[in-house]
Design a protein around this motif. Structure first.
Motif, PDB file in Angstrom:
ATOM      1  N   ARG A 147       0.903  -1.172   0.004  1.00 22.59           N
ATOM      2  CA  ARG A 147       0.126   0.054  -0.255  1.00 22.59           C
ATOM      3  C   ARG A 147       0.973   1.179   0.059  1.00 22.59           C
ATOM      4  O   ARG A 147       1.738   1.512   0.747  1.00 22.59           O
ATOM      5  N   GLY A 195     -12.063   4.165  -8.365  1.00 24.45           N
ATOM      6  CA  GLY A 195     -12.401   3.361  -7.200  1.00 24.45           C
ATOM      7  C   GLY A 195     -13.146   3.704  -6.171  1.00 24.45           C
ATOM      8  O   GLY A 195     -13.587   5.108  -6.287  1.00 24.45           O
ATOM      9  N   THR A 218     -13.056   2.516   1.363  1.00 16.65           N
ATOM     10  CA  THR A 218     -13.639   1.685   2.484  1.00 16.65           C
ATOM     11  C   THR A 218     -14.729   2.634   3.225  1.00 16.65           C
ATOM     12  O   THR A 218     -14.788   3.682   3.011  1.00 16.65           O
ATOM     13  N   GLY A 265     -20.160  -4.403  -5.907  1.00 20.08           N
ATOM     14  CA  GLY A 265     -19.085  -5.339  -5.633  1.00 20.08           C
ATOM     15  C   GLY A 265     -18.783  -6.403  -6.846  1.00 20.08           C
ATOM     16  O   GLY A 265     -19.789  -6.497  -7.522  1.00 20.08           O
ATOM     17  N   TRP A 266     -17.818  -7.163  -6.453  1.00 24.09           N
ATOM     18  CA  TRP A 266     -17.594  -8.209  -7.456  1.00 24.09           C
ATOM     19  C   TRP A 266     -18.700  -9.179  -7.608  1.00 24.09           C
ATOM     20  O   TRP A 266     -19.062  -9.646  -6.398  1.00 24.09           O
ATOM     21  N   VAL A 319      -3.808   3.127  -0.981  1.00 22.93           N
ATOM     22  CA  VAL A 319      -4.194   2.231  -1.858  1.00 22.93           C
ATOM     23  C   VAL A 319      -3.329   1.144  -2.281  1.00 22.93           C
ATOM     24  O   VAL A 319      -1.798   1.279  -1.963  1.00 22.93           O
ATOM     25  N   ASP A 320      -3.658   0.115  -2.711  1.00 23.36           N
ATOM     26  CA  ASP A 320      -3.048  -1.088  -3.003  1.00 23.36           C
ATOM     27  C   ASP A 320      -2.325  -0.704  -4.474  1.00 23.36           C
ATOM     28  O   ASP A 320      -3.025  -0.093  -5.242  1.00 23.36           O
ATOM     29  N   ASN A 364      -7.005  -2.985 -11.563  1.00 25.72           N
ATOM     30  CA  ASN A 364      -7.474  -4.049 -12.591  1.00 25.72           C
ATOM     31  C   ASN A 364      -7.318  -3.517 -13.872  1.00 25.72           C
ATOM     32  O   ASN A 364      -6.384  -2.626 -14.519  1.00 25.72           O
ATOM     33  N   ARG A 389      -7.686  -1.885  -7.406  1.00 23.04           N
ATOM     34  CA  ARG A 389      -8.057  -3.062  -7.522  1.00 23.04           C
ATOM     35  C   ARG A 389      -8.646  -3.402  -6.122  1.00 23.04           C
ATOM     36  O   ARG A 389      -9.665  -4.044  -5.943  1.00 23.04           O
ATOM     37  N   HIS A 390      -8.490  -2.785  -4.903  1.00 22.98           N
ATOM     38  CA  HIS A 390      -8.950  -3.049  -3.690  1.00 22.98           C
ATOM     39  C   HIS A 390      -9.382  -1.607  -3.271  1.00 22.98           C
ATOM     40  O   HIS A 390      -9.054  -0.492  -3.631  1.00 22.98           O
ATOM     41  N   PRO A 391     -10.257  -1.488  -2.221  1.00 21.18           N
ATOM     42  CA  PRO A 391     -10.825  -0.315  -1.793  1.00 21.18           C
ATOM     43  C   PRO A 391      -9.832   0.567  -1.044  1.00 21.18           C
ATOM     44  O   PRO A 391      -8.760   0.052  -0.513  1.00 21.18           O
ATOM     45  N   ARG A 400      -8.130   3.382   1.423  1.00 21.88           N
ATOM     46  CA  ARG A 400      -8.684   3.821   2.991  1.00 21.88           C
ATOM     47  C   ARG A 400      -8.124   5.281   3.004  1.00 21.88           C
ATOM     48  O   ARG A 400      -7.242   5.679   2.824  1.00 21.88           O
TER      49      ARG A 400
END
Length: 131
Positions: free
Chosen positions: A2, A37, A40, A71-72, A93-94, A98, A104-106, A108
Motif C-alpha cells: 500500500r 475506485g 472503505t 461489488g464483484w 491504496v494497493d 485492474n 483493485r482494492h478499496p 483507505r
C-alpha cells in the motif's frame, strides 16, 4: 503493498450530511474525470470532516447517468450522490490495478487535502510512487 496518493471525490454513498463511502476519480489526459475506485467505509471523523466540504454538482457532472457496481460478482448497483468534483482526499491504496486501470482494492481515506487542487492529482492510470 500500500502507498498513499490523492484522488478526487466524485460521489458518495449515504448522503452529503452523512457520507458512508467515497467514489474516487482521477482525470485522464483528455481532461475527463474517470472512476478510479471506491473507499472503505468512512470513519466517523472523516465522515464528519467532509460534511460542509462536499457540495452538489454546480452543473452537469461527468458521471451523470453512470451506474456503479456494489461489488464483484453482484448485479446490485450502488445508490450514489454525485458531488462537485473539487475535493481532493489522500488515500492509501494497493499498488495493484485492474484491467481498466482502477484501484483493485478499496482505498483507505486518510485526510482531506485542502492544500492540493484537482489539477495536482495524479492522472488516471498513473501508478502511485512506491514508498
Amino acid at each position: 503493498m500500500r502507498v498513499t496518493t490523492e484522488a478526487v471525490i466524485g460521489a458518495v454513498t449515504g448522503s452529503l450530511t452523512a457520507p458512508r463511502t467515497l467514489l474516487l476519480g482521477r482525470y485522464d489526459l483528455a481532461g475527463r474525470l474517470q472512476y478510479a475506485g471506491r473507499s472503505t467505509t468512512l470513519s466517523q471523523a472523516v465522515s464528519c470532516a467532509l460534511v460542509g466540504v462536499l457540495a452538489p454538482p454546480m452543473g452537469a457532472h461527468p458521471w451523470e447517468g453512470w451506474t456503479f457496481s456494489a461489488g464483484w460478482g453482484t448485479q446490485r448497483t450502488l445508490e450514489v450522490v454525485l458531488v462537485e468534483p473539487e475535493v481532493v482526499i489522500e488515500v492509501a491504496v494497493d499498488v495493484a490495478r485492474n484491467s481498466a486501470g482502477r484501484f483493485r482494492h478499496p482505498a483507505r481515506p486518510h485526510r482531506i487535502r485542502t492544500d492540493v487542487g484537482v489539477a495536482q492529482v495524479p492522472l488516471f492510470g498513473e501508478a502511485p510512487a512506491s514508498p
